[in-house]
Write a protein that holds these residues in place. Sequence first.
Motif: not given
Length: 332
Positions: A148-156
């Motif tokens: 889960p620490e590899y999950a993309a987010d809105a800016a990364s």
Amino acid sequence: MSVRLGLAGDVMLGRLVDAHQRERPPEAVWGSALELLRELDGLFVNLECTLSTRGTPWDRTYRPFHFRADPAWAVPALEAAGVDGCSLANNHVLDYGAVALRDTLDALDDADIAHAGAGRTREAAFEPAFVELEDLRVAVFAMTDNTPEYAADAASPGIAHVEIDVDSEETRDAVRGALERARAGDPDLVIASLHWGPNMVESPPDAFRDFGRWLVDAGVDVVWGHSAHVFHGVEVRDGAPIVYDAGDFVDDYRVDPRLRNDRSFLFDLSVADAGRPAELRLHPTEIDDFAVHEAGPEAAAWSRERMQSRSEPFGTTFEREGSGLVLALPDE
């Protein structure tokens, strides 16, 4: 006219595979399986590494392994086998940080190899990929419950991460969103790629079975799983094949003498007119000398027996054909 689409499990081109490939032609990584791959009309793999020479090993959380391959040989290798698309939703595409993931996306884009499951933002990571194969338009979306620490987010940048839980509203929304975007591209066939669960387990848990069936009920035509490093059984639901785990295709991993994670199959799906999955052929494979090969008689027999026994609980029975197995899919 039917179209033959190949689905392979984990393709890890880093570490010792990368070291050996620097001393041999790019296509050598496909060993004696190369001609089999080239006979297909299309090929999708789970790319279990980054394609980059940059970045530093991820250290924000504990990660025992980091996989990276030099795109100078790895991209020509993918091209040599006719790889049309890569699933990137897995636990290794961010092993060398954001810069290496961006290099991977750029390398695949430059080679016109479709990809899904990772991106520069969360929205991009959940975006489906589209591939034209003869008269067949294929949509693939990819998700994982790993890392889960590899999950993309809105800016990364990062991966398309979900929990494998049909009762999770967040997961259902993510899948439905991906399906809506896939259908908007007017595909003939929709494939869901899932990198799910822990390593070295021999069968899917109940939650994965429920999830795979729910995907089919939601409109997915093929469920293509991987992550366990060993192949699981195949289920057919309303004419749609659920490959719970395709096992490993190429890597440098230590081989468990009982589970034989060096043995698996190339899953060869024939798709009839109007995008209907018509037949699934399983070609036994074996990893040797950091390359994939067509399995020899002993390895092929071992894999056939285990696939039959692992598929039996799902009511699936294969017929033997040559060294492999074949399954006619009902027209539902």
